[in-house]
Design a protein around this motif. Structure first.
Motif, mmCIF file in Angstrom:
data_model
loop_
_atom_site.group_PDB
_atom_site.id
_atom_site.type_symbol
_atom_site.label_atom_id
_atom_site.label_comp_id
_atom_site.label_asym_id
_atom_site.label_seq_id
_atom_site.Cartn_x
_atom_site.Cartn_y
_atom_site.Cartn_z
ATOM 1 N N GLN A 168 1.535 -2.144 1.393
ATOM 2 C CA GLN A 168 2.328 -3.351 1.201
ATOM 3 C C GLN A 168 3.557 -3.424 2.096
ATOM 4 O OE1 GLN A 168 3.329 -3.849 -2.934
ATOM 5 N NE2 GLN A 168 1.253 -4.422 -3.507
ATOM 6 N N SER A 179 3.805 -7.457 1.243
ATOM 7 C CA SER A 179 4.863 -7.750 0.278
ATOM 8 C C SER A 179 5.763 -8.861 0.807
ATOM 9 C CB SER A 179 5.692 -6.493 0.014
ATOM 10 O OG SER A 179 6.809 -6.788 -0.802
ATOM 11 N N THR A 193 10.001 -3.863 -3.008
ATOM 12 C CA THR A 193 8.834 -2.978 -3.052
ATOM 13 C C THR A 193 9.239 -1.534 -2.775
ATOM 14 O OG1 THR A 193 7.429 -4.802 -2.302
ATOM 15 C CG2 THR A 193 6.534 -2.582 -2.110
ATOM 16 N N GLY A 237 -2.446 -8.989 -3.402
ATOM 17 C CA GLY A 237 -1.214 -9.054 -4.180
ATOM 18 C C GLY A 237 -0.070 -9.567 -3.329
ATOM 19 N N PHE A 289 4.949 -5.301 -4.917
ATOM 20 C CA PHE A 289 5.612 -4.850 -6.141
ATOM 21 C C PHE A 289 7.078 -5.276 -6.129
ATOM 22 C CE2 PHE A 289 2.149 -1.738 -5.561
ATOM 23 C CZ PHE A 289 1.477 -1.953 -6.751
ATOM 24 N N SER A 301 8.061 -8.332 -6.441
ATOM 25 C CA SER A 301 8.202 -9.692 -5.895
ATOM 26 C C SER A 301 7.860 -10.775 -6.910
ATOM 27 C CB SER A 301 7.303 -9.856 -4.660
ATOM 28 O OG SER A 301 7.605 -8.909 -3.671
ATOM 29 N N PHE A 302 7.625 -10.415 -8.149
ATOM 30 C CA PHE A 302 7.187 -11.387 -9.148
ATOM 31 C C PHE A 302 8.166 -12.557 -9.311
ATOM 32 C CE2 PHE A 302 7.334 -13.028 -13.463
ATOM 33 C CZ PHE A 302 6.028 -13.446 -13.661
ATOM 34 N N GLU A 354 1.204 -9.038 -14.510
ATOM 35 C CA GLU A 354 2.217 -8.904 -13.460
ATOM 36 C C GLU A 354 1.764 -7.917 -12.384
ATOM 37 O OE1 GLU A 354 7.023 -8.013 -13.109
ATOM 38 O OE2 GLU A 354 6.119 -8.662 -15.004
ATOM 39 N N GLU A 406 1.151 -8.649 -8.408
ATOM 40 C CA GLU A 406 1.917 -7.912 -7.404
ATOM 41 C C GLU A 406 1.045 -6.989 -6.559
ATOM 42 O OE1 GLU A 406 6.283 -7.580 -9.604
ATOM 43 O OE2 GLU A 406 4.888 -5.880 -9.670
#
Length: 464
Positions: A99, A132, A138, A328, A331, A333-334, A361, A365
Protein backbone atom coordinates in the motif's frame (compact mmCIF):
# COMPACT_ATOMS: atom_id res chain seq x y z
CA UNK A 1 47.82 -25.29 65.45
CA UNK A 2 44.38 -26.86 65.94
CA UNK A 3 42.76 -23.42 65.80
CA UNK A 4 44.53 -22.74 62.50
CA UNK A 5 43.32 -26.04 61.02
CA UNK A 6 39.73 -25.36 62.11
CA UNK A 7 39.91 -21.87 60.61
CA UNK A 8 41.09 -23.22 57.26
CA UNK A 9 38.40 -25.92 57.25
CA UNK A 10 35.69 -23.38 58.08
CA UNK A 11 36.99 -20.97 55.44
CA UNK A 12 36.97 -23.76 52.84
CA UNK A 13 33.37 -24.63 53.73
CA UNK A 14 32.31 -21.01 53.37
CA UNK A 15 34.00 -20.72 49.99
CA UNK A 16 32.40 -23.98 48.87
CA UNK A 17 28.98 -22.73 49.93
CA UNK A 18 29.53 -19.43 48.11
CA UNK A 19 30.51 -21.21 44.91
CA UNK A 20 27.45 -23.48 45.22
CA UNK A 21 25.14 -20.47 45.62
CA UNK A 22 26.74 -18.74 42.63
CA UNK A 23 26.33 -21.85 40.50
CA UNK A 24 22.71 -22.16 41.58
CA UNK A 25 22.03 -18.53 40.73
CA UNK A 26 23.68 -18.92 37.34
CA UNK A 27 21.48 -21.91 36.47
CA UNK A 28 18.27 -20.42 37.89
CA UNK A 29 15.98 -19.12 35.11
CA UNK A 30 15.70 -15.36 34.91
CA UNK A 31 12.43 -13.50 35.37
CA UNK A 32 13.24 -10.13 33.83
CA UNK A 33 11.41 -10.99 30.58
CA UNK A 34 8.18 -11.47 32.52
CA UNK A 35 8.50 -8.18 34.37
CA UNK A 36 9.50 -6.32 31.21
CA UNK A 37 6.59 -7.54 29.10
CA UNK A 38 4.23 -7.35 32.07
CA UNK A 39 5.11 -3.69 32.56
CA UNK A 40 4.36 -3.01 28.90
CA UNK A 41 1.01 -4.79 29.20
CA UNK A 42 0.10 -2.87 32.36
CA UNK A 43 1.16 0.44 30.77
CA UNK A 44 -0.96 -0.29 27.71
CA UNK A 45 -4.11 -1.05 29.70
CA UNK A 46 -3.48 2.02 31.88
CA UNK A 47 -2.90 4.74 29.25
CA UNK A 48 -3.86 3.10 25.95
CA UNK A 49 -7.57 3.92 26.01
CA UNK A 50 -7.49 6.68 23.38
CA UNK A 51 -9.11 6.34 19.97
CA UNK A 52 -7.71 9.37 18.14
CA UNK A 53 -4.65 9.24 15.90
CA UNK A 54 -1.32 10.84 16.74
CA UNK A 55 -1.52 10.34 20.52
CA UNK A 56 1.81 10.37 22.34
CA UNK A 57 0.53 7.65 24.66
CA UNK A 58 0.06 5.33 21.70
CA UNK A 59 3.56 6.13 20.42
CA UNK A 60 4.97 5.42 23.88
CA UNK A 61 3.27 2.01 23.98
CA UNK A 62 4.54 1.14 20.51
CA UNK A 63 8.14 2.04 21.39
CA UNK A 64 7.94 0.13 24.68
CA UNK A 65 6.52 -2.96 22.96
CA UNK A 66 9.14 -3.00 20.19
CA UNK A 67 12.08 -2.39 22.54
CA UNK A 68 10.85 -5.03 24.99
CA UNK A 69 10.38 -7.56 22.21
CA UNK A 70 13.89 -6.87 20.94
CA UNK A 71 15.25 -7.52 24.44
CA UNK A 72 13.34 -10.80 24.71
CA UNK A 73 14.49 -11.95 21.28
CA UNK A 74 18.11 -11.23 22.23
CA UNK A 75 17.98 -14.23 24.57
CA UNK A 76 17.68 -17.86 23.41
CA UNK A 77 14.36 -19.58 24.00
CA UNK A 78 13.34 -23.21 24.18
CA UNK A 79 9.93 -22.53 22.63
CA UNK A 80 9.51 -22.04 18.92
CA UNK A 81 7.02 -19.74 17.24
CA UNK A 82 4.31 -21.46 15.16
CA UNK A 83 5.24 -21.14 11.50
CA UNK A 84 1.65 -20.59 10.49
CA UNK A 85 1.44 -17.52 12.73
CA UNK A 86 4.75 -16.24 11.35
CA UNK A 87 3.53 -16.64 7.79
CA UNK A 88 0.32 -14.80 8.62
CA UNK A 89 2.21 -11.87 10.15
CA UNK A 90 4.63 -11.80 7.22
CA UNK A 91 1.76 -11.61 4.75
CA UNK A 92 0.28 -8.76 6.78
CA UNK A 93 3.56 -6.85 6.42
CA UNK A 94 3.52 -7.52 2.67
CA UNK A 95 0.05 -5.97 2.39
CA UNK A 96 1.24 -2.86 4.27
CA UNK A 97 4.28 -2.54 1.99
CA UNK A 98 2.08 -2.98 -1.08
CA UNK A 99 0.00 0.00 0.00
CA UNK A 100 2.88 2.45 0.57
CA UNK A 101 5.14 1.57 -2.40
CA UNK A 102 4.65 3.75 -5.54
CA UNK A 103 3.16 1.74 -8.40
CA UNK A 104 2.45 2.60 -12.05
CA UNK A 105 -0.89 4.34 -12.33
CA UNK A 106 -1.89 1.96 -15.12
CA UNK A 107 -2.02 -0.88 -12.60
CA UNK A 108 -4.57 0.90 -10.45
CA UNK A 109 -6.63 2.49 -13.20
CA UNK A 110 -9.81 0.50 -13.56
CA UNK A 111 -9.51 -1.00 -10.08
CA UNK A 112 -10.82 2.11 -8.34
CA UNK A 113 -12.66 5.35 -9.12
CA UNK A 114 -10.71 8.18 -10.77
CA UNK A 115 -11.32 10.41 -7.77
CA UNK A 116 -9.15 8.06 -5.68
CA UNK A 117 -6.25 8.10 -8.16
CA UNK A 118 -4.70 11.11 -6.48
CA UNK A 119 -1.23 12.34 -7.43
CA UNK A 120 1.50 11.05 -5.11
CA UNK A 121 3.60 13.40 -3.04
CA UNK A 122 6.73 12.28 -4.94
CA UNK A 123 5.88 13.96 -8.21
CA UNK A 124 2.65 14.70 -9.99
CA UNK A 125 4.01 13.84 -13.45
CA UNK A 126 5.79 10.54 -12.79
CA UNK A 127 2.76 8.39 -13.47
CA UNK A 128 3.22 6.64 -10.12
CA UNK A 129 0.44 6.20 -7.63
CA UNK A 130 0.04 4.75 -4.16
CA UNK A 131 -2.57 2.17 -3.26
CA UNK A 132 -3.14 4.10 -0.03
CA UNK A 133 -4.83 7.46 -0.39
CA UNK A 134 -3.37 8.44 3.00
CA UNK A 135 0.22 7.20 3.10
CA UNK A 136 1.03 8.92 6.41
CA UNK A 137 -1.88 7.27 8.20
CA UNK A 138 -0.97 3.90 6.67
CA UNK A 139 2.58 4.19 8.01
CA UNK A 140 1.13 4.96 11.46
CA UNK A 141 -1.00 1.82 11.21
CA UNK A 142 2.08 -0.14 10.11
CA UNK A 143 3.96 0.86 13.26
CA UNK A 144 0.89 -0.04 15.32
CA UNK A 145 0.74 -3.48 13.67
CA UNK A 146 4.48 -4.08 14.12
CA UNK A 147 4.30 -3.23 17.83
CA UNK A 148 1.41 -5.62 18.48
CA UNK A 149 3.01 -8.37 16.39
CA UNK A 150 6.31 -7.95 18.23
CA UNK A 151 4.58 -8.24 21.60
CA UNK A 152 2.68 -11.34 20.45
CA UNK A 153 5.88 -13.04 19.23
CA UNK A 154 7.75 -12.19 22.43
CA UNK A 155 4.96 -13.77 24.54
CA UNK A 156 5.23 -17.00 22.55
CA UNK A 157 8.94 -17.21 23.45
CA UNK A 158 8.40 -17.03 27.21
CA UNK A 159 8.41 -20.02 29.54
CA UNK A 160 4.94 -21.31 30.48
CA UNK A 161 5.22 -20.02 34.06
CA UNK A 162 6.14 -16.57 32.72
CA UNK A 163 3.09 -16.57 30.45
CA UNK A 164 0.93 -17.19 33.52
CA UNK A 165 2.95 -14.53 35.33
CA UNK A 166 1.79 -11.85 32.87
CA UNK A 167 -1.82 -12.27 33.98
CA UNK A 168 -1.43 -10.29 37.26
CA UNK A 169 -0.11 -7.31 35.27
CA UNK A 170 -3.25 -7.41 33.14
CA UNK A 171 -5.43 -7.65 36.24
CA UNK A 172 -3.69 -4.63 37.77
CA UNK A 173 -4.55 -2.59 34.69
CA UNK A 174 -8.17 -3.72 34.82
CA UNK A 175 -8.38 -2.92 38.54
CA UNK A 176 -7.01 0.60 37.97
CA UNK A 177 -9.60 1.19 35.25
CA UNK A 178 -12.36 -0.20 37.46
CA UNK A 179 -11.38 2.05 40.37
CA UNK A 180 -11.29 5.07 38.07
CA UNK A 181 -14.75 4.20 36.72
CA UNK A 182 -16.17 3.65 40.22
CA UNK A 183 -14.89 7.07 41.31
CA UNK A 184 -16.31 8.74 38.20
CA UNK A 185 -19.75 7.16 38.48
CA UNK A 186 -19.99 7.82 42.22
CA UNK A 187 -19.08 11.51 42.05
CA UNK A 188 -21.57 12.85 39.51
CA UNK A 189 -23.32 12.22 36.24
CA UNK A 190 -20.61 14.09 34.36
CA UNK A 191 -17.73 11.64 34.10
CA UNK A 192 -15.59 13.33 31.44
CA UNK A 193 -12.04 14.08 32.64
CA UNK A 194 -9.74 16.33 30.65
CA UNK A 195 -6.05 17.10 31.01
CA UNK A 196 -4.92 13.86 32.62
CA UNK A 197 -4.21 12.08 29.31
CA UNK A 198 -4.02 13.43 25.75
CA UNK A 199 -7.65 12.42 25.22
CA UNK A 200 -10.87 13.04 27.13
CA UNK A 201 -11.54 10.22 29.61
CA UNK A 202 -15.19 9.18 29.57
CA UNK A 203 -15.22 5.73 31.19
CA UNK A 204 -12.53 4.25 33.41
CA UNK A 205 -9.33 5.43 31.73
CA UNK A 206 -10.82 5.11 28.24
CA UNK A 207 -12.11 7.71 25.82
CA UNK A 208 -14.89 5.39 24.68
CA UNK A 209 -17.33 3.65 27.02
CA UNK A 210 -17.76 0.78 24.55
CA UNK A 211 -14.04 0.05 24.61
CA UNK A 212 -13.98 0.27 28.40
CA UNK A 213 -16.79 -2.29 28.43
CA UNK A 214 -14.74 -4.49 26.09
CA UNK A 215 -11.85 -4.46 28.57
CA UNK A 216 -14.26 -5.52 31.31
CA UNK A 217 -15.86 -8.42 29.47
CA UNK A 218 -12.56 -9.85 28.17
CA UNK A 219 -11.50 -10.02 31.83
CA UNK A 220 -14.51 -12.12 32.83
CA UNK A 221 -13.20 -15.53 31.63
CA UNK A 222 -10.00 -15.06 33.61
CA UNK A 223 -11.93 -14.05 36.73
CA UNK A 224 -14.14 -17.13 36.37
CA UNK A 225 -11.00 -19.22 35.87
CA UNK A 226 -9.49 -17.74 39.02
CA UNK A 227 -12.66 -18.37 41.03
CA UNK A 228 -13.72 -21.81 39.84
CA UNK A 229 -10.55 -23.48 38.65
CA UNK A 230 -8.10 -22.05 41.16
CA UNK A 231 -10.50 -22.55 44.06
CA UNK A 232 -10.92 -18.86 45.06
CA UNK A 233 -14.70 -18.88 44.83
CA UNK A 234 -15.37 -15.91 47.14
CA UNK A 235 -12.87 -13.48 45.66
CA UNK A 236 -13.68 -14.67 42.14
CA UNK A 237 -17.41 -14.11 42.73
CA UNK A 238 -16.79 -10.62 44.10
CA UNK A 239 -14.64 -9.79 41.11
CA UNK A 240 -17.26 -11.10 38.70
CA UNK A 241 -20.05 -9.13 40.39
CA UNK A 242 -17.94 -5.97 40.25
CA UNK A 243 -17.23 -6.41 36.55
CA UNK A 244 -20.92 -6.96 35.73
CA UNK A 245 -21.99 -3.93 37.76
CA UNK A 246 -19.40 -1.77 36.01
CA UNK A 247 -20.69 -3.03 32.66
CA UNK A 248 -24.20 -1.93 33.62
CA UNK A 249 -22.90 1.45 34.80
CA UNK A 250 -20.93 1.99 31.59
CA UNK A 251 -24.13 1.56 29.61
CA UNK A 252 -22.69 -0.07 26.47
CA UNK A 253 -25.44 -2.20 24.93
CA UNK A 254 -23.01 -4.55 23.21
CA UNK A 255 -20.85 -4.71 26.35
CA UNK A 256 -23.83 -5.67 28.52
CA UNK A 257 -24.99 -8.45 26.21
CA UNK A 258 -21.51 -9.81 25.55
CA UNK A 259 -20.68 -9.64 29.26
CA UNK A 260 -23.73 -11.76 30.01
CA UNK A 261 -22.95 -14.27 27.28
CA UNK A 262 -19.25 -14.61 28.07
CA UNK A 263 -20.00 -15.17 31.76
CA UNK A 264 -22.38 -18.03 31.01
CA UNK A 265 -20.01 -19.64 28.53
CA UNK A 266 -17.02 -19.29 30.88
CA UNK A 267 -18.88 -20.88 33.80
CA UNK A 268 -20.06 -23.79 31.65
CA UNK A 269 -16.57 -24.17 30.19
CA UNK A 270 -14.84 -24.55 33.54
CA UNK A 271 -17.46 -25.78 36.00
CA UNK A 272 -17.28 -29.40 34.88
CA UNK A 273 -13.59 -29.57 35.82
CA UNK A 274 -13.78 -27.65 39.08
CA UNK A 275 -14.63 -29.24 42.42
CA UNK A 276 -16.45 -26.02 43.35
CA UNK A 277 -18.56 -26.01 40.20
CA UNK A 278 -21.48 -27.90 41.76
CA UNK A 279 -21.97 -25.13 44.33
CA UNK A 280 -20.93 -22.21 42.15
CA UNK A 281 -23.18 -22.81 39.12
CA UNK A 282 -26.56 -22.23 40.86
CA UNK A 283 -25.31 -19.09 42.58
CA UNK A 284 -23.83 -17.72 39.37
CA UNK A 285 -26.95 -18.35 37.33
CA UNK A 286 -29.21 -16.79 39.97
CA UNK A 287 -27.01 -13.70 39.87
CA UNK A 288 -27.01 -13.70 36.06
CA UNK A 289 -30.81 -13.84 36.04
CA UNK A 290 -30.96 -10.66 38.09
CA UNK A 291 -28.29 -9.13 35.86
CA UNK A 292 -30.34 -9.98 32.77
CA UNK A 293 -33.31 -8.03 34.16
CA UNK A 294 -31.12 -4.97 34.67
CA UNK A 295 -29.51 -5.39 31.25
CA UNK A 296 -32.88 -5.65 29.50
CA UNK A 297 -34.11 -2.52 31.25
CA UNK A 298 -30.97 -0.65 30.23
CA UNK A 299 -31.19 -1.71 26.59
CA UNK A 300 -34.94 -1.20 26.27
CA UNK A 301 -34.63 2.39 27.48
CA UNK A 302 -32.51 3.43 24.49
CA UNK A 303 -32.96 3.53 20.73
CA UNK A 304 -30.94 0.67 19.29
CA UNK A 305 -30.09 2.19 15.90
CA UNK A 306 -31.31 5.65 14.86
CA UNK A 307 -31.39 6.78 11.23
CA UNK A 308 -27.82 8.04 11.54
CA UNK A 309 -26.30 4.94 13.08
CA UNK A 310 -24.40 1.73 12.45
CA UNK A 311 -26.75 0.50 9.73
CA UNK A 312 -26.13 3.65 7.69
CA UNK A 313 -22.39 3.39 8.34
CA UNK A 314 -22.45 -0.18 7.05
CA UNK A 315 -24.39 0.70 3.87
CA UNK A 316 -21.99 3.50 3.01
CA UNK A 317 -18.92 1.38 3.75
CA UNK A 318 -20.21 -1.47 1.59
CA UNK A 319 -20.68 0.99 -1.28
CA UNK A 320 -17.00 1.90 -0.95
CA UNK A 321 -15.95 -1.76 -0.79
CA UNK A 322 -17.76 -2.56 -4.05
CA UNK A 323 -15.61 -0.06 -5.96
CA UNK A 324 -12.29 -0.75 -4.18
CA UNK A 325 -12.45 -4.47 -3.38
CA UNK A 326 -9.30 -5.44 -5.30
CA UNK A 327 -6.70 -3.31 -3.51
CA UNK A 328 -8.46 -1.34 -0.79
CA UNK A 329 -7.86 2.32 -0.13
CA UNK A 330 -5.11 2.10 2.50
CA UNK A 331 -5.11 1.43 6.22
CA UNK A 332 -6.14 4.49 8.22
CA UNK A 333 -7.78 6.13 5.19
CA UNK A 334 -11.38 5.31 6.14
CA UNK A 335 -12.45 8.83 7.28
CA UNK A 336 -11.23 10.38 4.02
CA UNK A 337 -12.81 7.78 1.72
CA UNK A 338 -16.08 7.45 3.62
CA UNK A 339 -16.95 11.05 2.84
CA UNK A 340 -16.85 10.29 -0.91
CA UNK A 341 -19.63 7.70 -0.62
CA UNK A 342 -21.66 9.47 2.07
CA UNK A 343 -25.17 10.63 1.21
CA UNK A 344 -25.73 14.37 1.25
CA UNK A 345 -28.51 14.20 3.83
CA UNK A 346 -26.18 12.27 6.16
CA UNK A 347 -23.54 15.00 6.33
CA UNK A 348 -23.47 16.69 9.73
CA UNK A 349 -20.93 18.64 11.73
CA UNK A 350 -19.63 15.44 13.45
CA UNK A 351 -17.91 13.22 10.89
CA UNK A 352 -17.74 9.43 10.79
CA UNK A 353 -14.27 8.30 11.87
CA UNK A 354 -14.92 4.53 11.83
CA UNK A 355 -17.45 2.13 10.34
CA UNK A 356 -18.24 0.67 13.79
CA UNK A 357 -17.73 -2.70 12.12
CA UNK A 358 -14.06 -3.55 11.98
CA UNK A 359 -14.51 -6.24 9.33
CA UNK A 360 -16.21 -3.87 6.90
CA UNK A 361 -13.64 -1.18 7.64
CA UNK A 362 -10.76 -3.61 7.06
CA UNK A 363 -12.34 -4.78 3.81
CA UNK A 364 -12.54 -1.17 2.60
CA UNK A 365 -9.02 -0.29 3.69
CA UNK A 366 -7.26 -3.53 2.72
CA UNK A 367 -9.43 -5.03 0.00
CA UNK A 368 -9.41 -8.71 -0.95
CA UNK A 369 -5.92 -9.43 0.50
CA UNK A 370 -7.03 -8.43 4.00
CA UNK A 371 -10.27 -10.40 3.70
CA UNK A 372 -8.13 -13.44 2.90
CA UNK A 373 -5.85 -12.78 5.90
CA UNK A 374 -8.81 -12.38 8.27
CA UNK A 375 -10.30 -15.66 7.03
CA UNK A 376 -6.93 -17.40 7.40
CA UNK A 377 -6.52 -16.08 10.94
CA UNK A 378 -10.01 -17.30 11.89
CA UNK A 379 -9.26 -20.80 10.60
CA UNK A 380 -5.87 -20.83 12.34
CA UNK A 381 -7.37 -19.64 15.62
CA UNK A 382 -10.03 -22.32 15.52
CA UNK A 383 -7.51 -25.04 14.64
CA UNK A 384 -5.13 -24.16 17.47
CA UNK A 385 -7.93 -23.88 20.00
CA UNK A 386 -9.75 -27.11 19.14
CA UNK A 387 -7.08 -29.60 18.12
CA UNK A 388 -4.04 -28.72 20.22
CA UNK A 389 -5.10 -26.64 23.22
CA UNK A 390 -6.40 -28.23 26.42
CA UNK A 391 -4.82 -25.88 28.95
CA UNK A 392 -7.54 -23.98 30.90
CA UNK A 393 -5.77 -20.63 30.51
CA UNK A 394 -5.67 -21.12 26.76
CA UNK A 395 -9.37 -21.92 26.78
CA UNK A 396 -10.14 -18.71 28.62
CA UNK A 397 -7.91 -16.72 26.28
CA UNK A 398 -9.76 -18.23 23.33
CA UNK A 399 -13.10 -17.17 24.83
CA UNK A 400 -11.90 -13.60 25.37
CA UNK A 401 -10.47 -13.36 21.86
CA UNK A 402 -13.64 -14.81 20.34
CA UNK A 403 -15.96 -12.37 22.08
CA UNK A 404 -13.64 -9.48 21.28
CA UNK A 405 -13.90 -10.48 17.63
CA UNK A 406 -17.68 -10.62 18.01
CA UNK A 407 -17.65 -7.12 19.48
CA UNK A 408 -15.73 -5.99 16.40
CA UNK A 409 -18.92 -6.57 14.41
CA UNK A 410 -20.47 -3.50 16.02
CA UNK A 411 -17.43 -1.45 17.03
CA UNK A 412 -13.66 -1.01 16.57
CA UNK A 413 -12.09 -2.17 19.88
CA UNK A 414 -8.81 -3.41 18.35
CA UNK A 415 -7.99 0.12 17.17
CA UNK A 416 -7.50 1.06 20.82
CA UNK A 417 -3.95 0.31 22.01
CA UNK A 418 -5.06 -1.09 25.38
CA UNK A 419 -7.31 -3.69 23.78
CA UNK A 420 -4.93 -4.39 20.90
CA UNK A 421 -2.11 -5.19 23.33
CA UNK A 422 -4.48 -7.36 25.38
CA UNK A 423 -5.49 -9.10 22.15
CA UNK A 424 -1.82 -9.71 21.32
CA UNK A 425 -1.19 -11.21 24.78
CA UNK A 426 -4.20 -13.51 24.57
CA UNK A 427 -3.17 -14.71 21.14
CA UNK A 428 0.29 -15.34 22.55
CA UNK A 429 -1.32 -17.57 25.17
CA UNK A 430 -3.37 -19.44 22.56
CA UNK A 431 -0.48 -20.04 20.15
CA UNK A 432 2.13 -20.79 22.83
CA UNK A 433 3.59 -24.24 22.22
CA UNK A 434 5.03 -24.71 25.71
CA UNK A 435 1.66 -24.66 27.50
CA UNK A 436 0.28 -27.58 25.50
CA UNK A 437 3.57 -29.49 25.68
CA UNK A 438 3.78 -29.14 29.46
CA UNK A 439 0.18 -30.21 29.88
CA UNK A 440 0.67 -33.31 27.76
CA UNK A 441 3.78 -34.22 29.76
CA UNK A 442 2.13 -33.91 33.15
CA UNK A 443 -1.25 -35.25 32.14
CA UNK A 444 -4.43 -33.24 32.18
CA UNK A 445 -5.64 -34.58 35.54
CA UNK A 446 -2.45 -33.61 37.35
CA UNK A 447 -1.69 -30.35 35.58
CA UNK A 448 -0.30 -27.68 37.87
CA UNK A 449 0.92 -24.19 37.31
CA UNK A 450 4.18 -22.78 38.61
CA UNK A 451 4.40 -20.37 41.51
CA UNK A 452 2.73 -23.02 43.72
CA UNK A 453 -0.70 -22.34 42.20
CA UNK A 454 -2.18 -25.85 42.00
CA UNK A 455 -5.15 -26.52 39.79
CA UNK A 456 -7.96 -28.23 41.69
CA UNK A 457 -9.70 -31.05 39.85
CA UNK A 458 -12.43 -33.44 40.82
CA UNK A 459 -11.33 -36.64 42.58
CA UNK A 460 -12.91 -38.73 39.82
CA UNK A 461 -10.76 -37.02 37.23
CA UNK A 462 -7.66 -37.48 39.37
CA UNK A 463 -8.31 -41.23 39.67
CA UNK A 464 -8.59 -41.50 35.91
Amino acid sequence: MAISVRWHVGHAQIEHRKSFILRERSTRPTEWEKYLLGSVLFLSVLIGGGTASGLYTEALIEVAAIVSAAAVFSRPSGHGIPRSALWLLALGLVVFCFQIVPLPAALLRGLRPEVLLANPWLSGETGLRFVSVGVGRTIECLLYFVAMAAFFLSVTRLRPDQVYGLLPFFFMGVICNGLAAAIQYSLSDTVAIQGLLPFTINAGLFANQNHFSALLFVSIPFVVYYGLFRGHLLSGSLGLITLLLLLLAAGSRAGILIGLAITIVSVVFLSARSRLGGYGIPAVFIGLSLYTIGAWTKIDAEVVDPAFGRAEFARTTIAGIEENWATGVGFGSFPKVYQIYEKGEMIFKPYVNHAHNDYLELALEGGAPVVFLVAAYSILLFAFSVTARRDPLQKMAFLSVSFLLVHSLVDYPLRTAALAMTFAYMNGVIFHKGLAERLSQRGESTAAHDDNLLVPVRPALARR
